[in-house]
Motif scaffolding. Sequence first.
Motif, PDB file in Angstrom:
ATOM      1  N   ASN A  68       0.811  -1.219   0.000  1.00  9.72           N
ATOM      2  CA  ASN A  68       0.000   0.000   0.000  1.00  9.72           C
ATOM      3  C   ASN A  68       0.841   1.264   0.000  1.00  9.72           C
ATOM      4  O   ASN A  68       0.406   2.298  -0.517  1.00  9.72           O
ATOM      5  CB  ASN A  68      -0.962  -0.034   1.187  1.00  9.72           C
ATOM      6  CG  ASN A  68      -2.160  -0.941   0.937  1.00  9.72           C
ATOM      7  OD1 ASN A  68      -3.152  -0.515   0.358  1.00  9.72           O
ATOM      8  ND2 ASN A  68      -2.053  -2.196   1.336  1.00  9.72           N
ATOM      9  N   VAL A  69       2.045   1.217   0.551  1.00  8.51           N
ATOM     10  CA  VAL A  69       2.962   2.352   0.435  1.00  8.51           C
ATOM     11  C   VAL A  69       3.328   2.563  -1.041  1.00  8.51           C
ATOM     12  O   VAL A  69       3.350   3.700  -1.535  1.00  8.51           O
ATOM     13  CB  VAL A  69       4.225   2.117   1.280  1.00  8.51           C
ATOM     14  CG1 VAL A  69       5.307   3.126   0.913  1.00  8.51           C
ATOM     15  CG2 VAL A  69       3.900   2.224   2.768  1.00  8.51           C
TER      16      VAL A  69
ATOM     17  N   PHE B 188       1.521   1.564  -3.598  1.00  3.92           N
ATOM     18  CA  PHE B 188       0.306   2.026  -4.268  1.00  3.92           C
ATOM     19  C   PHE B 188       0.144   3.536  -4.107  1.00  3.92           C
ATOM     20  O   PHE B 188      -0.171   4.253  -5.057  1.00  3.92           O
ATOM     21  CB  PHE B 188      -0.910   1.295  -3.688  1.00  3.92           C
ATOM     22  CG  PHE B 188      -1.267   0.041  -4.429  1.00  3.92           C
ATOM     23  CD1 PHE B 188      -0.287  -0.761  -4.992  1.00  3.92           C
ATOM     24  CD2 PHE B 188      -2.584  -0.345  -4.577  1.00  3.92           C
ATOM     25  CE1 PHE B 188      -0.609  -1.920  -5.680  1.00  3.92           C
ATOM     26  CE2 PHE B 188      -2.918  -1.500  -5.262  1.00  3.92           C
ATOM     27  CZ  PHE B 188      -1.933  -2.288  -5.809  1.00  3.92           C
ATOM     28  N   GLU B 189       0.327   3.998  -2.860  1.00  6.07           N
ATOM     29  CA  GLU B 189       0.172   5.429  -2.591  1.00  6.07           C
ATOM     30  C   GLU B 189       1.223   6.242  -3.335  1.00  6.07           C
ATOM     31  O   GLU B 189       0.942   7.354  -3.821  1.00  6.07           O
ATOM     32  CB  GLU B 189       0.281   5.668  -1.084  1.00  6.07           C
ATOM     33  CG  GLU B 189      -0.130   7.067  -0.650  1.00  6.07           C
ATOM     34  CD  GLU B 189      -0.183   7.206   0.854  1.00  6.07           C
ATOM     35  OE1 GLU B 189      -0.906   8.094   1.347  1.00  6.07           O
ATOM     36  OE2 GLU B 189       0.500   6.420   1.544  1.00  6.07           O
ATOM     37  N   PHE B 190       2.411   5.693  -3.453  1.00  5.56           N
ATOM     38  CA  PHE B 190       3.505   6.397  -4.134  1.00  5.56           C
ATOM     39  C   PHE B 190       3.187   6.627  -5.608  1.00  5.56           C
ATOM     40  O   PHE B 190       3.544   7.667  -6.175  1.00  5.56           O
ATOM     41  CB  PHE B 190       4.793   5.592  -3.993  1.00  5.56           C
ATOM     42  CG  PHE B 190       5.980   6.212  -4.653  1.00  5.56           C
ATOM     43  CD1 PHE B 190       6.620   7.304  -4.077  1.00  5.56           C
ATOM     44  CD2 PHE B 190       6.459   5.724  -5.864  1.00  5.56           C
ATOM     45  CE1 PHE B 190       7.722   7.898  -4.696  1.00  5.56           C
ATOM     46  CE2 PHE B 190       7.549   6.315  -6.488  1.00  5.56           C
ATOM     47  CZ  PHE B 190       8.184   7.401  -5.900  1.00  5.56           C
TER      48      PHE B 190
ATOM     49  N   GLY C 299       0.134   6.765  -6.798  1.00  7.02           N
ATOM     50  CA  GLY C 299      -1.158   7.420  -6.936  1.00  7.02           C
ATOM     51  C   GLY C 299      -2.362   6.503  -6.937  1.00  7.02           C
ATOM     52  O   GLY C 299      -3.463   6.930  -7.330  1.00  7.02           O
TER      53      GLY C 299
ATOM     54  N   ALA D 165      -5.179   3.926  -4.965  1.00 10.91           N
ATOM     55  CA  ALA D 165      -5.875   3.888  -3.671  1.00 10.91           C
ATOM     56  C   ALA D 165      -5.411   2.687  -2.852  1.00 10.91           C
ATOM     57  O   ALA D 165      -4.987   1.659  -3.392  1.00 10.91           O
ATOM     58  CB  ALA D 165      -7.376   3.817  -3.903  1.00 10.91           C
ATOM     59  N   ARG D 166      -5.487   2.835  -1.546  1.00 12.01           N
ATOM     60  CA  ARG D 166      -5.153   1.727  -0.660  1.00 12.01           C
ATOM     61  C   ARG D 166      -6.231   0.651  -0.750  1.00 12.01           C
ATOM     62  O   ARG D 166      -7.388   0.946  -1.015  1.00 12.01           O
ATOM     63  CB  ARG D 166      -5.023   2.229   0.775  1.00 12.01           C
ATOM     64  CG  ARG D 166      -3.834   3.157   0.979  1.00 12.01           C
ATOM     65  CD  ARG D 166      -3.845   3.789   2.353  1.00 12.01           C
ATOM     66  NE  ARG D 166      -2.658   4.586   2.592  1.00 12.01           N
ATOM     67  CZ  ARG D 166      -2.468   5.345   3.653  1.00 12.01           C
ATOM     68  NH1 ARG D 166      -3.410   5.411   4.581  1.00 12.01           N
ATOM     69  NH2 ARG D 166      -1.341   6.029   3.795  1.00 12.01           N
ATOM     70  N   ASP D 167      -5.839  -0.601  -0.506  1.00 14.66           N
ATOM     71  CA  ASP D 167      -6.800  -1.693  -0.644  1.00 14.66           C
ATOM     72  C   ASP D 167      -7.506  -1.978   0.678  1.00 14.66           C
ATOM     73  O   ASP D 167      -7.202  -1.383   1.724  1.00 14.66           O
ATOM     74  CB  ASP D 167      -6.120  -2.955  -1.192  1.00 14.66           C
ATOM     75  CG  ASP D 167      -5.017  -3.472  -0.269  1.00 14.66           C
ATOM     76  OD1 ASP D 167      -4.978  -3.081   0.912  1.00 14.66           O
ATOM     77  OD2 ASP D 167      -4.195  -4.287  -0.725  1.00 14.66           O
TER      78      ASP D 167
ATOM     79  N   TYR E 150      -5.452  -3.102   3.810  1.00 10.44           N
ATOM     80  CA  TYR E 150      -4.789  -2.029   4.567  1.00 10.44           C
ATOM     81  C   TYR E 150      -5.783  -1.360   5.515  1.00 10.44           C
ATOM     82  O   TYR E 150      -5.454  -1.056   6.666  1.00 10.44           O
ATOM     83  CB  TYR E 150      -4.189  -0.998   3.619  1.00 10.44           C
ATOM     84  CG  TYR E 150      -3.458   0.111   4.332  1.00 10.44           C
ATOM     85  CD1 TYR E 150      -2.115  -0.035   4.676  1.00 10.44           C
ATOM     86  CD2 TYR E 150      -4.111   1.299   4.674  1.00 10.44           C
ATOM     87  CE1 TYR E 150      -1.436   0.980   5.346  1.00 10.44           C
ATOM     88  CE2 TYR E 150      -3.448   2.306   5.345  1.00 10.44           C
ATOM     89  CZ  TYR E 150      -2.115   2.142   5.675  1.00 10.44           C
ATOM     90  OH  TYR E 150      -1.458   3.142   6.358  1.00 10.44           O
TER      91      TYR E 150
ATOM     92  N   SER F 126      -5.376  -1.213   9.558  1.00 12.90           N
ATOM     93  CA  SER F 126      -5.307   0.082  10.243  1.00 12.90           C
ATOM     94  C   SER F 126      -6.386   0.242  11.300  1.00 12.90           C
ATOM     95  O   SER F 126      -6.210   1.002  12.261  1.00 12.90           O
ATOM     96  CB  SER F 126      -5.410   1.224   9.222  1.00 12.90           C
ATOM     97  OG  SER F 126      -6.665   1.195   8.564  1.00 12.90           O
TER      98      SER F 126
END
Length: 373
Positions: free
Chosen positions: A113-114, A116-118, A120, A122-124, A127, A131
Motif C-alpha cells: 500500500n505504500v 500504491f500510494e507512491f 497514486g 488507492a489503498r486496498d 490495509y 489500520s
Amino acid sequence: MNDVRFSRVIDGMRFPLIYLVVVAHLIPFTVQEVTFPATGNELYVLISELFSHHISKISVRCFFFVSGYFFFQKCTSNLFQFAVLQWRSRFSMLLIPFFVWNIITILVIAVKNVLFEFVGLARDVEYVHVSKSTILQLLWTNPINFPLWYVRDLLCMIALFPFLFYYIKISRHFGILALGAIYLMNFESTIPGLSTTAIFFFSAGAYFSIHKKDLLHVFHGVKVIALLLAIAFLVLAVLANGEPNHEYFLRVFLITGVVSSINLFAYLEERNMLPSNMLGLSSLTFFIYVAHEIYIINFLKGFFYDLEIYENGWIKIVCYIIIPLLCIGICMVFFYVFQKCVPRIVDVILGRRPKKQSHIPEQVDEKLATNVA
C-alpha cells in the motif's frame, strides 16, 4: 494398529487436502442459493458451492483429527514429564510460524500500500482492515493471515491437553459422543481458539490414540454407511445453502466425510496406488497453506475476474479449475527458491528442527500440525 501404515496414509492425503484449502478460498465466505443448473453460470454456482463451501472443509477437520491422534501416540504414564516435553517442542514449532507468518502478512500489506500510494493508487481493503484493528485482533482473535486460525486453535488444544486427556481417558467413547453431539448441535464458544470444530475433531483423534484403538480397522468397518451418509448429507447441505438448517447437514457430512476420506486413502495405500511424488511434502504443503493468501490467490482471482469473457459461466468454471493450480504452482516456485537461497530462514518460518538435530525422528503429527498436515 499399524502406525507406519497410517502415517503413510496421512502422508498421501497431505497434498490433496492442501489443494482443498486453496479451493476453499476461491470464492467469498457468503453462500449462494443453488438451483438446478440450466446455464453455465448456474452450473458454476453449483460446482463452486459444492467444493469451496462443503467438500473443501473436510481438510482442516482431517488436520485436527490426525493431530489429536498423533499428539497422544507416545503419551506415557508420567503425564507431567510428557506435558513438559510436548509443550516445549510443540509450542516452539507452532508459535514461531504462527506469529511470523501473521507479521509477514502485515508487512506485505503495508509495503504494497505504500507503493500504491507512491504511484497514486488507492489503498486496498486489507490495509483498511489492518489500520482499524488492534494487534490482538490481527495476531490472535482474527489472524490477519486467516488460514492460521487452525494453528491458533491447535495451540489451544495443546495448552489444554491434560484436561482433554483425563476427560477422554475417563469418559471413553461416551465423552466423544457428547462432544460430537455438541458439535452437531452447532454450539460455538465465543473464545478465540476454542471452536467446537477443534475440540471435537482433535479429541476424536486423541480417543483412538489414548485407548489404543485400531483407527483404520474401525473406519474400514463403517466405510459403507459412512460413505452413504456423507453423500446424502452433502446433497442435503448443498440444497439447504443459506437456510437455517444448512449448518446441521454440513456438520454431519464433515464427520462422515473425514471418515470416508481416510478410508479412501487407506484403500489407495493398501493397493500401492499413492503417487510417490505426493509423499514427503510436509514443508511444502505448510508453505502453500500460509503463503497462498498473501496476495497470491487474490492477484490471480483479480486477473481472471477482470477479463471480459469471465462473465460467461463456462469460462468461470475453467478459471475455477485453473486458479488453484496456478496458485499452488507459484507457491511451489517461491518455496524452492527460498529453500535454495535462504534455507535457515525457511527452517525457522516453517517451524522445522535445525538440520543438526535431524537425528531426532520427526513425528507425522508434527508435520501435520506445524507443516500443515
